[in-house]
Design a protein around this motif. Structure first.
Motif, PDB file in Angstrom:
ATOM      1  N   GLY A  61       0.723  -1.351  -0.309  1.00 61.30           N
ATOM      2  CA  GLY A  61       0.074  -0.175   0.391  1.00 61.30           C
ATOM      3  C   GLY A  61       0.933   1.791   0.479  1.00 61.30           C
ATOM      4  O   GLY A  61       1.746   0.844   0.438  1.00 61.30           O
ATOM      5  N   ARG A  62       0.298   2.619  -0.295  1.00 61.16           N
ATOM      6  CA  ARG A  62       1.078   3.191  -0.555  1.00 61.16           C
ATOM      7  C   ARG A  62       1.540   4.176   0.948  1.00 61.16           C
ATOM      8  O   ARG A  62       2.916   4.652   0.423  1.00 61.16           O
ATOM      9  CB  ARG A  62       0.547   4.770  -1.267  1.00 61.16           C
ATOM     10  N   ALA A  63       0.534   3.712   1.733  1.00 63.49           N
ATOM     11  CA  ALA A  63       1.539   4.751   3.509  1.00 63.49           C
ATOM     12  C   ALA A  63       2.950   4.221   3.443  1.00 63.49           C
ATOM     13  O   ALA A  63       3.508   4.211   3.996  1.00 63.49           O
ATOM     14  CB  ALA A  63       0.370   4.165   3.797  1.00 63.49           C
ATOM     15  N   TYR A  64       3.012   2.310   3.364  1.00 61.15           N
ATOM     16  CA  TYR A  64       3.804   1.892   3.239  1.00 61.15           C
ATOM     17  C   TYR A  64       5.285   2.222   2.642  1.00 61.15           C
ATOM     18  O   TYR A  64       6.145   2.455   2.438  1.00 61.15           O
ATOM     19  CB  TYR A  64       3.995  -0.041   2.916  1.00 61.15           C
ATOM     20  N   ASP A  65       4.664   1.658   1.309  1.00 61.30           N
ATOM     21  CA  ASP A  65       5.480   2.483   0.397  1.00 61.30           C
ATOM     22  C   ASP A  65       6.248   4.228   0.143  1.00 61.30           C
ATOM     23  O   ASP A  65       7.818   4.010   0.501  1.00 61.30           O
ATOM     24  CB  ASP A  65       5.220   2.935  -0.832  1.00 61.30           C
ATOM     25  N   LYS A  66       5.377   5.398   1.278  1.00 57.22           N
ATOM     26  CA  LYS A  66       5.999   6.680   1.477  1.00 57.22           C
ATOM     27  C   LYS A  66       7.278   6.283   2.664  1.00 57.22           C
ATOM     28  O   LYS A  66       7.899   7.199   2.114  1.00 57.22           O
ATOM     29  CB  LYS A  66       4.827   6.876   1.382  1.00 57.22           C
ATOM     30  N   LEU A  67       7.128   5.757   3.262  1.00 60.74           N
ATOM     31  CA  LEU A  67       7.565   5.327   4.757  1.00 60.74           C
ATOM     32  C   LEU A  67       8.954   4.509   4.299  1.00 60.74           C
ATOM     33  O   LEU A  67      10.260   5.457   4.125  1.00 60.74           O
ATOM     34  CB  LEU A  67       7.001   4.397   5.276  1.00 60.74           C
ATOM     35  N   VAL A  68       9.382   3.614   3.306  1.00 63.11           N
ATOM     36  CA  VAL A  68      10.106   3.093   2.462  1.00 63.11           C
ATOM     37  C   VAL A  68      10.895   4.160   1.652  1.00 63.11           C
ATOM     38  O   VAL A  68      12.586   4.397   2.667  1.00 63.11           O
ATOM     39  CB  VAL A  68       9.837   1.400   1.990  1.00 63.11           C
ATOM     40  N   GLU A  69      10.323   4.724   1.389  1.00 61.10           N
ATOM     41  CA  GLU A  69      10.931   5.754   0.171  1.00 61.10           C
ATOM     42  C   GLU A  69      11.685   6.466   1.418  1.00 61.10           C
ATOM     43  O   GLU A  69      12.178   7.639   0.432  1.00 61.10           O
ATOM     44  CB  GLU A  69      10.133   6.070  -0.782  1.00 61.10           C
ATOM     45  N   SER A  70      10.942   6.755   2.475  1.00 64.05           N
ATOM     46  CA  SER A  70      11.899   8.475   2.940  1.00 64.05           C
ATOM     47  C   SER A  70      13.289   8.054   3.860  1.00 64.05           C
ATOM     48  O   SER A  70      13.774   8.740   4.051  1.00 64.05           O
ATOM     49  CB  SER A  70      10.738   8.676   4.126  1.00 64.05           C
ATOM     50  N   VAL A  71      13.643   6.834   3.135  1.00 61.76           N
ATOM     51  CA  VAL A  71      15.156   6.549   4.493  1.00 61.76           C
ATOM     52  C   VAL A  71      16.399   6.059   2.986  1.00 61.76           C
ATOM     53  O   VAL A  71      15.648   5.476   2.424  1.00 61.76           O
ATOM     54  CB  VAL A  71      14.601   5.687   5.473  1.00 61.76           C
ATOM     55  N   ASP A  72      17.592   6.274   3.142  1.00 62.23           N
ATOM     56  CA  ASP A  72      18.334   5.339   2.123  1.00 62.23           C
ATOM     57  C   ASP A  72      18.239   3.226   3.182  1.00 62.23           C
ATOM     58  O   ASP A  72      17.986   2.639   4.072  1.00 62.23           O
ATOM     59  CB  ASP A  72      19.683   5.796   2.620  1.00 62.23           C
ATOM     60  N   HIS A  73      17.376   2.938   1.962  1.00 65.83           N
ATOM     61  CA  HIS A  73      17.139   1.567   2.169  1.00 65.83           C
ATOM     62  C   HIS A  73      17.831   0.762   0.509  1.00 65.83           C
ATOM     63  O   HIS A  73      18.041   1.289  -0.259  1.00 65.83           O
ATOM     64  CB  HIS A  73      15.982   1.435   1.690  1.00 65.83           C
ATOM     65  N   VAL A  74      17.720  -0.772   0.880  1.00 65.56           N
ATOM     66  CA  VAL A  74      17.479  -1.605  -0.170  1.00 65.56           C
ATOM     67  C   VAL A  74      16.519  -3.035   0.042  1.00 65.56           C
ATOM     68  O   VAL A  74      15.917  -2.752   1.017  1.00 65.56           O
ATOM     69  CB  VAL A  74      18.906  -2.406  -0.111  1.00 65.56           C
ATOM     70  N   LYS A  75      15.608  -2.955  -0.184  1.00 65.03           N
ATOM     71  CA  LYS A  75      14.497  -3.678  -1.451  1.00 65.03           C
ATOM     72  C   LYS A  75      15.276  -5.496  -1.117  1.00 65.03           C
ATOM     73  O   LYS A  75      16.036  -5.415  -1.874  1.00 65.03           O
ATOM     74  CB  LYS A  75      13.472  -3.651  -1.475  1.00 65.03           C
ATOM     75  N   ILE A  76      15.147  -6.874  -0.293  1.00 62.19           N
ATOM     76  CA  ILE A  76      15.369  -7.952  -0.559  1.00 62.19           C
ATOM     77  C   ILE A  76      13.460  -7.923  -0.805  1.00 62.19           C
ATOM     78  O   ILE A  76      12.734  -8.567   0.112  1.00 62.19           O
ATOM     79  CB  ILE A  76      15.589  -8.914   0.780  1.00 62.19           C
ATOM     80  N   VAL A  77      13.467  -9.122  -1.759  1.00 64.61           N
ATOM     81  CA  VAL A  77      11.837  -9.586  -2.556  1.00 64.61           C
ATOM     82  C   VAL A  77      11.879 -10.729  -2.868  1.00 64.61           C
ATOM     83  O   VAL A  77      12.981 -11.186  -3.555  1.00 64.61           O
ATOM     84  CB  VAL A  77      11.333  -8.613  -2.906  1.00 64.61           C
ATOM     85  N   PRO A  78      11.046 -11.816  -3.018  1.00 64.66           N
ATOM     86  CA  PRO A  78      10.967 -12.656  -3.678  1.00 64.66           C
ATOM     87  C   PRO A  78      10.675 -12.650  -5.072  1.00 64.66           C
ATOM     88  O   PRO A  78      10.458 -11.602  -5.631  1.00 64.66           O
ATOM     89  CB  PRO A  78       9.200 -13.367  -3.364  1.00 64.66           C
ATOM     90  N   PHE A  79      11.419 -13.823  -5.541  1.00 67.01           N
ATOM     91  CA  PHE A  79      11.861 -13.726  -7.362  1.00 67.01           C
ATOM     92  C   PHE A  79       9.984 -12.978  -7.724  1.00 67.01           C
ATOM     93  O   PHE A  79      10.279 -12.111  -8.909  1.00 67.01           O
ATOM     94  CB  PHE A  79      12.445 -14.497  -7.824  1.00 67.01           C
ATOM     95  N   ALA A  80       9.713 -14.202  -7.672  1.00 70.74           N
ATOM     96  CA  ALA A  80       8.159 -13.537  -8.110  1.00 70.74           C
ATOM     97  C   ALA A  80       7.546 -12.316  -8.248  1.00 70.74           C
ATOM     98  O   ALA A  80       6.882 -11.554  -9.068  1.00 70.74           O
ATOM     99  CB  ALA A  80       7.178 -14.264  -7.622  1.00 70.74           C
ATOM    100  N   ALA A  81       8.060 -11.917  -6.773  1.00 72.48           N
ATOM    101  CA  ALA A  81       7.392  -9.768  -6.976  1.00 72.48           C
ATOM    102  C   ALA A  81       8.717  -9.455  -7.434  1.00 72.48           C
ATOM    103  O   ALA A  81       8.704  -7.550  -7.373  1.00 72.48           O
ATOM    104  CB  ALA A  81       7.520  -9.346  -5.629  1.00 72.48           C
ATOM    105  N   ARG A  82       9.606  -9.672  -8.520  1.00 74.26           N
ATOM    106  CA  ARG A  82      10.419  -8.712  -8.743  1.00 74.26           C
ATOM    107  C   ARG A  82      10.172  -7.944  -9.641  1.00 74.26           C
ATOM    108  O   ARG A  82      10.453  -6.166  -9.277  1.00 74.26           O
ATOM    109  CB  ARG A  82      11.782  -9.687 -10.070  1.00 74.26           C
ATOM    110  N   SER A  83       8.640  -7.693 -10.366  1.00 72.28           N
ATOM    111  CA  SER A  83       8.703  -6.888 -11.253  1.00 72.28           C
ATOM    112  C   SER A  83       7.625  -5.258 -11.019  1.00 72.28           C
ATOM    113  O   SER A  83       8.701  -4.546 -11.377  1.00 72.28           O
ATOM    114  CB  SER A  83       7.157  -7.331 -12.598  1.00 72.28           C
ATOM    115  N   GLY A  84       7.816  -5.254  -9.727  1.00 76.31           N
ATOM    116  CA  GLY A  84       7.384  -4.470  -9.153  1.00 76.31           C
ATOM    117  C   GLY A  84       8.338  -3.339  -7.603  1.00 76.31           C
ATOM    118  O   GLY A  84       8.360  -2.822  -7.276  1.00 76.31           O
ATOM    119  N   HIS A  85       9.396  -4.496  -8.245  1.00 77.37           N
ATOM    120  CA  HIS A  85      10.892  -3.537  -7.130  1.00 77.37           C
ATOM    121  C   HIS A  85      12.066  -4.088  -7.936  1.00 77.37           C
ATOM    122  O   HIS A  85      13.190  -4.357  -7.556  1.00 77.37           O
ATOM    123  CB  HIS A  85      10.803  -4.793  -5.904  1.00 77.37           C
TER     124      HIS A  85
END
Length: 330
Positions: A61-85
């Protein structure tokens, strides 16, 4: 000194290491509450920490995305979700190795390959498929407990089997890294996971843990809330200087996983025989790889990896009848 913070965004977020993640619960109760996520982000900003966010295979959801993008970060995601990240570290399970069509278009990716013991005979083939698309691959054996001579021998066979492919790709301008083969070549001292020392984890309940594995093993076993000083009892016992066997070891690429340590030896700072044997299979494969590199005319400037006659430093301590007093002199 803390360097980064791991944040498990949901109970069913992908595992990237030895532990198993939990399942999804109804009603969104398994997602980290937004106020706890905000507290984690503020903690990271105040302490100048990079954040590694562990994602499930669904959008939050957008509220989570906004907080994630507010800090220097790395995303670790399952391979199946690669297109969204785009740009995320992709976790591949050995039971679901992507096909050529799934990998088409990918280049310079960071992969984590979670390998099951039962899939050990597939390791070289899986790596051969991923390596041309990779900037780096971290191989993690998910179920270490119970490994025996058959698994050590198969692991050795698979690493030696993939060695020519890694050597071939080493001629590329941007050769991929494979943690279990190439890391040891660049290390002159231990490069362990350092959970509790270099990083901490925020669980999906918003509480702090040594690493995600401790949350999944027992959510009540937390280090407390994200506020003020963080109390880790006997923290020095996590340090290498308090690990006598590890201090005489040069399998520098070993992660010395504190969760596996406790699970298999009941001591946070003492690796099990399984971990030591697997790390020495990797050390020997790295030594062979270094030899091949030099035969091909490259590998200049890399330090030697001496040939050794043991597969577990504990055997050395036993053979030399080393006492605690002997270790204190080292």
């Amino acid at each position: 000194m803390l360097k980064y913070l791991l944040v498990v965004l949901a109970r069913d977020a992908t595992s990237f290491c030895h532990y198993e993640a939990g399942g999804r619960r109804r009603g969104g109760a398994d997602m980290i509450p937004l106020d706890r996520l905000e507290a984690a982000v503020l903690f990271a900003l105040k302490n100048n920490l990079k954040v590694n966010f562990l994602y499930p295979g669904r959008r939050l959801g957008r509220a989570y995305d906004k907080l994630v993008e507010s800090v220097d970060h790395v995303k670790i995601v399952p391979f199946a979700a690669r297109s969204g990240h785009p740009g995320a570290i992709l976790v591949v399970e050995s039971s679901e190795i992507p096909g050529a069509a799934d990998l088409a278009g990918l280049r310079g990716e960071n992969f984590i390959l979670r390998l099951r013991r039962a899939d050990l005979p597939l390791l070289a083939a899986a790596l051969k498929r991923l390596l041309p698309r990779a900037k780096r691959i971290n191989v993690v054996l998910a179920d270490v407990a119970g490994c025996g001579e058959a698994e050590y021998a198969e692991y050795r066979r698979q690493l030696e089997k993939i060695l020519p492919e890694v050597l071939k790709l080493a001629a590329r301008p941007d050769p991929p890294e494979l943690n279990v083969l190439t890391d040891r070549l660049a290390l002159g001292r231990m490069n362990n996971c350092e959970a509790g020392l270099a990083h901490l984890t925020v669980g999906p309940n918003g509480r702090l843990y040594l690493c995600p594995a401790f949350y999944y093993a027992d959510p009540h076993e937390s280090l407390g809330e994200i506020r003020g000083e963080i109390g880790i009892g006997n923290r020095r016992l996590l340090e290498l200087k308090c690990a006598p066997i590890c201090r005489i070891c040069d399998a520098y690429q070993c992660k010395r996983c504190v969760f596996l340590n406790r699970a298999l030896t009941l001591e946070l700072n003492t690796p099990s025989a399984e971990q030591c044997r697997l790390a020495h299979v990797e050390r020997e494969a790295s030594r062979l790889y270094l030899g091949r590199l030099r035969e091909s005319g490259s590998g200049e400037g890399l330090a030697d990896i001496p040939e050794i006659a043991y597969q577990d430093p504990f055997d050395v301590a036993v053979e030399k009848k080393m006492s605690i007093a002997d270790f204190k002199k080292l």
